[in-house]
Enzyme design. Structure first.
Site, mmCIF file in Angstrom:
data_model
loop_
_atom_site.group_PDB
_atom_site.id
_atom_site.type_symbol
_atom_site.label_atom_id
_atom_site.label_comp_id
_atom_site.label_asym_id
_atom_site.label_seq_id
_atom_site.Cartn_x
_atom_site.Cartn_y
_atom_site.Cartn_z
ATOM 1 N N ASN A 208 15.917 37.618 54.755
ATOM 2 C CA ASN A 208 14.564 37.903 54.624
ATOM 3 C C ASN A 208 14.500 37.401 52.906
ATOM 4 O OD1 ASN A 208 14.156 40.577 53.461
ATOM 5 N ND2 ASN A 208 14.828 41.089 55.615
ATOM 6 N N LYS A 287 31.796 27.882 64.237
ATOM 7 C CA LYS A 287 30.339 27.149 63.430
ATOM 8 C C LYS A 287 29.690 26.428 64.777
ATOM 9 C CE LYS A 287 29.064 23.569 59.671
ATOM 10 N NZ LYS A 287 29.099 22.313 58.952
ATOM 11 N N PHE A 321 8.302 52.437 52.611
ATOM 12 C CA PHE A 321 7.876 50.677 52.281
ATOM 13 C C PHE A 321 7.074 49.967 53.128
ATOM 14 C CE2 PHE A 321 8.776 50.634 48.252
ATOM 15 C CZ PHE A 321 10.044 51.814 47.902
ATOM 16 N N LYS A 335 1.802 52.272 60.007
ATOM 17 C CA LYS A 335 3.686 52.942 60.224
ATOM 18 C C LYS A 335 3.984 53.698 59.646
ATOM 19 C CE LYS A 335 4.528 48.227 58.834
ATOM 20 N NZ LYS A 335 4.680 47.448 57.748
HETATM 21 N N1 CTP Z 1 12.321 49.932 58.583
HETATM 22 C C1 CTP Z 1 13.935 50.405 59.091
HETATM 23 N N2 CTP Z 1 13.553 49.166 59.822
HETATM 24 C C2 CTP Z 1 13.675 48.635 60.753
HETATM 25 C C3 CTP Z 1 12.869 48.188 60.302
HETATM 26 C C4 CTP Z 1 11.843 48.368 58.929
HETATM 27 O O1 CTP Z 1 14.070 51.312 58.589
HETATM 28 N N3 CTP Z 1 14.383 47.825 61.332
HETATM 29 C C5 CTP Z 1 11.672 50.231 57.589
HETATM 30 C C6 CTP Z 1 11.493 49.483 56.188
HETATM 31 O O2 CTP Z 1 13.219 49.900 55.099
HETATM 32 C C7 CTP Z 1 10.405 50.234 55.589
HETATM 33 C C8 CTP Z 1 9.295 50.733 57.083
HETATM 34 O O3 CTP Z 1 10.925 50.392 57.636
HETATM 35 O O4 CTP Z 1 10.870 51.153 54.760
HETATM 36 C C9 CTP Z 1 8.748 50.039 56.922
HETATM 37 O O5 CTP Z 1 9.038 48.201 57.097
HETATM 38 P P1 CTP Z 1 8.463 46.823 57.706
HETATM 39 O O6 CTP Z 1 9.686 45.847 57.781
HETATM 40 O O7 CTP Z 1 6.974 46.836 56.539
HETATM 41 O O8 CTP Z 1 7.317 47.078 58.520
HETATM 42 P P2 CTP Z 1 7.673 46.925 60.856
HETATM 43 O O9 CTP Z 1 7.249 48.573 61.444
HETATM 44 O O10 CTP Z 1 9.318 46.553 60.439
HETATM 45 O O11 CTP Z 1 6.777 45.793 60.805
HETATM 46 P P3 CTP Z 1 6.297 44.564 60.473
HETATM 47 O O12 CTP Z 1 7.528 44.077 60.137
HETATM 48 O O13 CTP Z 1 5.712 44.250 61.953
HETATM 49 O O14 CTP Z 1 5.045 44.660 59.661
#
Ligand code: CTP
Length: 403
Positions: A208, A287, A321, A335
């Site tokens: 990402n 690859k 976050f 969350k």
């Molecule tokens: N996070 C984590 N492990 C993951 C995904 C997310 O520890 N596999 C943590 C991120 O570091 C962040 C928080 O969860 O602090 C929220 O991450 P986010 O990607 O916004 O939320 P998700 O729960 O993954 O939800 P979505 O992607 O569906 O919005």
């Protein structure tokens, strides 16, 4: 953070004196007011006019020049400053301060100084290694002077070694640290930052746009406030902040392992990393060659690191976050609850100045009770300090035990 701070910069006679010009510019750019004291030898290396122009202030050299206003220069300068920096500091000035010698404007000012003094030694490597110089530096440290380590590399005399003036951003960082209250002294903090990369062959991965800037700003700000930092970082192009421990990882599973191995020692855990929720089910050893018109990659779920910690976080403070493009507050609150966080930092990717890659952020801090603090656009470093202020309050509420 140096905006409005008053810095007295002492320049002594070494070849690195020309770098004091760059340091002055950088301090002014940060919003500091700078007054320069030059020793007589320093004026052999760089002109007072250069320093006067850059500092936008009169340059002080002589002890005994009558001034129009009746103020005693070394006392006035000592009173003016929030902090003193000597850059470059020669073996001579280091020896003079260490021995209590005050025979010119700079040494008398430093003797009258009751604010933090940062000494940035720069000299030939053999001079720096001299045991008398080393003894003097140690002595100054025991008297509360801040001493920066010299840089290593090519010196003016063409030899390689220690003795270079530290880089300007490092000096600025050190001045900021010197002026920061150590309200997180000794607190263990684990911070994750950056993206993860999920490989599906040796040359390709899913990732990402996270740059790691927010997590790195948190690490630098917390370190400045005296915390003991473990940084778990995904791949970024940023310079690693000088923290006590940094574990560099690539994938979500590697980040998971590093966090699980380290989080129990932390009193505060801040998950700023943008962890990939899914990874390719298979990772080809070779690859992958192109074949038909379409290609399918099967994905499987990665561990949710913060959710796992949330189930077993004991007395620690868990900060996450939420980066959203819609329903910011609702999604963030969900969350926070689902993952048992103490605070969640929400930002909207679509908002100008917020999100990945930028140097600024627009954040909303939400706590467990639903209290929502919406902050305006600010630098990621300022946002980091705001987040740490809230964490500090939670820490105090929990009794302030360092972990
Ligand atoms: N996070 C984590 N492990 C993951 C995904 C997310 O520890 N596999 C943590 C991120 O570091 C962040 C928080 O969860 O602090 C929220 O991450 P986010 O990607 O916004 O939320 P998700 O729960 O993954 O939800 P979505 O992607 O569906 O919005």
């Amino acid at each position: 953070m140096l905006a409005g701070k008053k810095i007295v910069l002492g320049i002594t006679g070494g070849i690195a004196a020309y770098k004091a010009a760059e340091l002055t510019r950088a301090l002014i750019k940060e919003g500091a007011q700078v007054k320069v004291i030059m020793t007589k030898s320093a004026t052999e290396f760089i002109t007072p006019l250069t320093m006067q122009t850059l500092s936008q202030n009169q340059v002080y050299i002589d002890m005994y020049v009558p001034t129009q206003k009746y103020d005693i220069a070394h006392i006035a300068l000592a009173d003016f400053a929030d902090a003193f920096v000597i850059a470059p500091a020669t073996a001579n000035i280091i020896g003079k301060i260490a021995s209590g010698v005050a025979d010119d404007l700079l040494s008398t000012t430093i003797m009258a100084a009751d604010k933090p003094v940062l000494i940035c030694p720069a000299m030939n490597d053999k001079m720096l290694a001299n045991s008398v110089v080393q003894d003097n530096l140690r002595k100054l440290q025991t008297h509360g002077y801040f001493i920066m380590e010299s840089g290593v590399g090519e010196l003016a005399c063409k030899t390689q070694g220690a003795g270079r003036l530290p880089e300007i951003p490092e000096i600025i960082e050190e001045i900021e640290a010197m002026l920061t209250a150590k309200d997180l002294a000794g607190v263990n903090i684990l911070i994750t930052a950056g993206p993860t990369q999920e490989a599906f062959d040796p040359v390709r991965h899913i990732t990402n746009l996270s740059s790691g800037k927010m997590g790195y700003a948190l690490a630098a700000a917390a370190k400045r406030r005296g915390a003991h930092i473990t940084l778990v970082s995904g791949p970024t192009t940023l310079a690693i902040p000088k923290v006590q421990k940094c574990i560099q990882v690539r994938s979500a599973r590697q980040m998971h392992k590093a966090v699980i191995e380290n989080y129990k020692k932390a009193k505060i855990i801040i998950k700023a990393a943008a962890v990939a929720d899914y990874r390719p089910k298979e990772c080809s050893k070779e690859k992958i060659k192109k074949t038909g018109k379409q290609m399918t990659i099967m994905l499987e779920k990665n561990p949710d690191i913060i959710e796992e910690i949330g189930k077993n976080k004991g007395n620690s403070i868990l900060v996450g976050f939420a980066m959203e493009t819609q329903n910011l507050l609702t999604n963030a609150k969900e969350k926070l609850k689902k993952k048992n966080m103490d605070l969640i930092i929400a930002n909207n990717l679509c908002q100008e100045g917020a999100g990945f890659q930028t140097d600024t952020n627009v954040i909303t801090i939400i706590d467990k009770k639903g209290k929502t603090e919406k902050l305006s656009k600010m630098t990621k470093m300022e946002a980091a300090d705001k987040i740490l202020d809230r964490v500090r309050t939670l820490l105090k509420d929990k009794g302030g035990r360092s972990g």
